[in-house]
Write a protein that holds these residues in place. Structure first.
Motif, PDB file in Angstrom:
ATOM      1  N   THR A 412       0.994  -1.274   0.028  1.00  0.00           N
ATOM      2  CA  THR A 412      -0.132   0.050   0.122  1.00  0.00           C
ATOM      3  C   THR A 412       0.773   1.219   0.124  1.00  0.00           C
ATOM      4  O   THR A 412       0.528   2.037  -0.595  1.00  0.00           O
ATOM      5  CB  THR A 412      -0.788   0.001   1.164  1.00  0.00           C
ATOM      6  OG1 THR A 412      -1.759  -1.157   1.009  1.00  0.00           O
ATOM      7  CG2 THR A 412      -2.027   1.168   1.277  1.00  0.00           C
ATOM      8  N   LEU A 425      -3.888  -2.578  -0.696  1.00  0.00           N
ATOM      9  CA  LEU A 425      -3.797  -3.950  -0.766  1.00  0.00           C
ATOM     10  C   LEU A 425      -4.110  -4.589   0.607  1.00  0.00           C
ATOM     11  O   LEU A 425      -3.304  -4.299   1.652  1.00  0.00           O
ATOM     12  CB  LEU A 425      -2.611  -4.751  -1.628  1.00  0.00           C
ATOM     13  CG  LEU A 425      -2.541  -5.947  -1.771  1.00  0.00           C
ATOM     14  CD1 LEU A 425      -3.491  -6.806  -2.706  1.00  0.00           C
ATOM     15  CD2 LEU A 425      -1.308  -6.550  -1.909  1.00  0.00           C
ATOM     16  N   PHE A 451      -7.869  -5.973  -3.638  1.00  0.00           N
ATOM     17  CA  PHE A 451      -7.281  -4.713  -4.043  1.00  0.00           C
ATOM     18  C   PHE A 451      -8.251  -3.436  -4.063  1.00  0.00           C
ATOM     19  O   PHE A 451      -9.348  -4.005  -4.620  1.00  0.00           O
ATOM     20  CB  PHE A 451      -6.550  -5.100  -5.538  1.00  0.00           C
ATOM     21  CG  PHE A 451      -5.858  -3.655  -5.894  1.00  0.00           C
ATOM     22  CD1 PHE A 451      -5.179  -2.790  -5.355  1.00  0.00           C
ATOM     23  CD2 PHE A 451      -6.493  -3.335  -7.269  1.00  0.00           C
ATOM     24  CE1 PHE A 451      -4.626  -1.789  -5.685  1.00  0.00           C
ATOM     25  CE2 PHE A 451      -5.729  -2.254  -7.759  1.00  0.00           C
ATOM     26  CZ  PHE A 451      -4.914  -1.541  -7.181  1.00  0.00           C
ATOM     27  N   MET A 462      -8.028  -9.405  -6.817  1.00  0.00           N
ATOM     28  CA  MET A 462      -6.881  -9.016  -7.554  1.00  0.00           C
ATOM     29  C   MET A 462      -7.540  -9.676  -9.097  1.00  0.00           C
ATOM     30  O   MET A 462      -7.748 -10.919  -9.182  1.00  0.00           O
ATOM     31  CB  MET A 462      -5.488  -9.428  -7.412  1.00  0.00           C
ATOM     32  CG  MET A 462      -5.030  -8.724  -6.559  1.00  0.00           C
ATOM     33  SD  MET A 462      -3.179  -8.956  -6.259  1.00  0.00           S
ATOM     34  CE  MET A 462      -2.467  -8.892  -7.814  1.00  0.00           C
ATOM     35  N   LEU A 474       0.762  -2.562  -9.476  1.00  0.00           N
ATOM     36  CA  LEU A 474       0.426  -3.402  -8.231  1.00  0.00           C
ATOM     37  C   LEU A 474       1.425  -4.517  -8.297  1.00  0.00           C
ATOM     38  O   LEU A 474       2.049  -4.728  -7.284  1.00  0.00           O
ATOM     39  CB  LEU A 474      -0.904  -4.069  -8.236  1.00  0.00           C
ATOM     40  CG  LEU A 474      -1.572  -4.950  -6.931  1.00  0.00           C
ATOM     41  CD1 LEU A 474      -1.079  -4.184  -5.650  1.00  0.00           C
ATOM     42  CD2 LEU A 474      -2.957  -5.349  -6.945  1.00  0.00           C
TER      43      LEU A 474
END
Length: 597
Positions: A412, A425, A451, A462, A474
């Motif tokens: 994050t 996340l 996410f 995700m 990411l």
């Protein structure tokens, strides 16, 4: 790392060779120039689908080859374990990962590295057929996929969706957690539990044929035990039988021999003249009577030595007299030989084989014995194994939970520097309910990467909550945290679309982080941002050129060339402003100068 990528007749690329840097390599060029063909080449040698439409116009076939240089420790570990493809995208069973796992899989396919290198190539014919080759040997394309999967990770719009799989997320979390010891301890306990479950299932599902087999084994073991054979007993009995059957001949022959050698051992009246012992003794006496020394004394000594040897022979033969046994003994011996022969005909050919069969049958009988007492005994053992596996799973879960919290927080934080403010996340580790028998091959945890792409957005798994560019960034954040936590990875990371929607200061931060990852792994990035490309150790430019007048049928041709020095400055300037003015060139030089970790 990827040492070299060779391409022929793939799309607009007629021929190209790329030797990426060990650190970070940038692939740049105008939109539509054919940068995607480089990823297509990597996917081909990684066992991806072969599309005949990708073969260049006018060519019979397309070809791509990737040469991977392997670390010395990966090459020397090639025989240290065997891989077991569980279908779960994981090599924890073998204990090998990365390049070492790739080498082990290549070895299983019959190919070993040559001078520390692995060659993966793929040919696609215009007719649609393809051929996969590993180190000069044709292999199924799935073999290329398994090996390349250990060496290359592509973070592109389609490739990175693999991380949406629960198995991939568990594998990634375990890598960051460094829980190899906990996972190995759990797998040992799980394997023992699984073996017991299989044994119980086999017992419970037995039908009449299995019970008949158990009865047969039980009766056979009892039969052998009643007979109680000893190794080699039948041969000894046959030798004794032969003596009894030839007793008369033995007695006559031994008696005659003893009479000739030493008459004192037999009836004197039956002896025919002087015996050998007497004659030799007479000869010795005669030689001793000669008063002249030398040879006569020596020969007398030799005769006395011969007489001593004859004495040993006489003694041995005298022991054989009267030891042949009776007719009653012969009947008993024949009966025993018949009993033993029946055993060897059934379970032989030798008594040692009979005994070995009995011991194995006793072991097999345990698995075939489906009596309630036996099942209850095994169920008790199973409960003990289950408790041990559950305890090991709890230890593994604790390691994962701690790593998950740290991974989510650090990713994050990285996302905030990658133009994704408000994105976050969460790595969620949820133990399954004990009542549902939660244990599986990799523990008792359900692992999910959730996410949030922007503030206020719902939290989603995700792969279902981000665009291609967001997902690429990411994945970059995840790989950065993994590298910082666990050190270098012997892999090549390829990023595509990682700079989508990024510009300005965020683009600089993106390039900086790619360069940071490249300090512990090889990184190749396809980018249209100068702020990203400037951080690369090497830069290749993909250029689209019109066909020559003589080759108009071939269409547009794409070339790939590495740029250095002023040539690279001009490319960075073009990427910055679309022109190569003095101002843009100065800006490019300044950007390259500042893009250093």
């Amino acid at each position: 790392m990827l040492e070299e990528l060779d391409i022929r007749n793939l799309g607009p690329i007629r021929e190209a060779t790329i030797a990426p840097a060990a650190g970070m390599t940038a692939i740049t060029g105008e939109t539509g120039a054919g940068k995607s063909m480089l990823l297509s080449a990597i996917r081909l040698v990684s066992g991806g689908a072969a599309e005949s439409s990708r073969v260049s116009a006018g060519a019979d076939e397309a070809w791509a080859q990737a040469i991977f240089a392997l670390a010395d420790d990966a090459v020397t570990s090639e025989h240290s374990g065997d891989t077991d493809d569980t279908g779960d995208a994981d090599d924890s069973d073998s204990g090998l990962t990365g390049a070492a796992a790739a080498v082990a899989k290549a070895h299983d396919a019959g190919v070993d590295p040559e001078d520390g290198e692995l060659f993966l190539s793929r040919t696609v014919r215009a007719s649609g057929r393809s051929r996969a080759v590993l180190g000069g040997k044709s292999v199924p394309r799935s073999v290329l996929g398994a090996i390349a999967g250990e060496l290359v990770t592509i973070h592109g719009q389609t490739d990175q969706l693999k991380i949406a799989a629960a198995a991939r997320q568990r594998e990634f979390l375990d890598r960051v957690a460094g829980d190899e010891a906990e996972l190995a301890a759990y797998r040992k306990a799980w394997d023992a539990l699984a073996a017991m479950d299989e044994r119980l299932e086999r017992l419970r599902s037995q039908e009449s044929s299995a019970r008949q087999q158990a009865d047969y084994l039980r009766e056979s073991i009892d039969r052998i035990n009643r007979t109680d054979p000893q190794p080699g007993e039948d041969e000894e009995l046959k030798a004794r039988r032969e003596r009894i059957e030839n007793a008369a001949d033995i007695a006559q022959g031994v008696g005659s021999a003893l009479g000739a050698l030493d008459a004192s051992q037999v009836d004197v009246d039956a002896a025919d003249g002087a015996s050998a012992v007497e004659l030799i003794n007479h000869a010795v006496t005669s030689l001793r009577a000669i008063r002249v020394g030398g040879t006569f004394a020596e020969q007398a000594d030799r005769l006395e030595s011969i007489n001593a040897d004859l004495g040993d022979v006489v003694f041995a033969l005298s022991q054989e007299l009267g030891d042949e046994g009776s007719v009653e003994d012969l009947d008993q011996i024949n009966g025993r030989i018949h009993e033993l022969g029946d055993l060897t005909r059934r379970w032989g050919p030798t008594l040692a084989d009979v005994l070995a069969w009995r011991d194995k049958a006793a072991f097999d009988l345990e698995d075939l014995d489906a009596s309630p007492e036996k099942v209850a005994e095994l169920e008790s053992e199973r409960q003990t194994l289950y408790d041990a596996a559950l305890a090991a799973a709890d230890v593994l879960s604790a390691a994962r939970v701690a790593a998950a919290a740290d991974l989510g927080a650090r990713v994050t934080e990285e996302l905030g520097s990658l133009a994704m403010l408000g994105a976050s996340l969460e790595v969620r580790v949820t133990p399954r309910d004990k009542a549902d028998d939660p244990l599986g091959p990799y523990g008792r945890d359900d692992i999910a990467f959730l996410f949030t792409p922007f503030e206020g957005s719902p939290q989603l798994p995700m792969g279902k909550s981000a665009s291609g560019g967001e997902l690429s960034r990411l994945m970059l954040a995840l790989e950065l945290v993994a590298a910082d936590t666990r050190g270098g990875a012997d892999q090549t990371f390829i990023f595509d679309e990682v700079d989508a929607g990024v510009g300005g200061k965020a683009a600089v931060e993106l390039g900086k982080r790619l360069a940071r990852l490249a300090r512990s792994a090889q990184v190749i990035v396809v980018t249209h941002l100068a702020q990203v490309a400037s951080w690369a150790d090497a830069q290749f430019v993909v250029t689209k050129e019109p066909p020559d007048a003589d080759d108009d049928d071939l269409g547009v041709v794409t070339t790939i060339a590495e740029v250095n020095g002023e040539t690279r400055v001009h490319e960075i300037a073009r990427m910055l402003s679309g022109s190569e003015s003095e101002a843009s060139l100065d800006h490019a030089r300044e950007l390259l100068k500042e893009s250093v970790l």
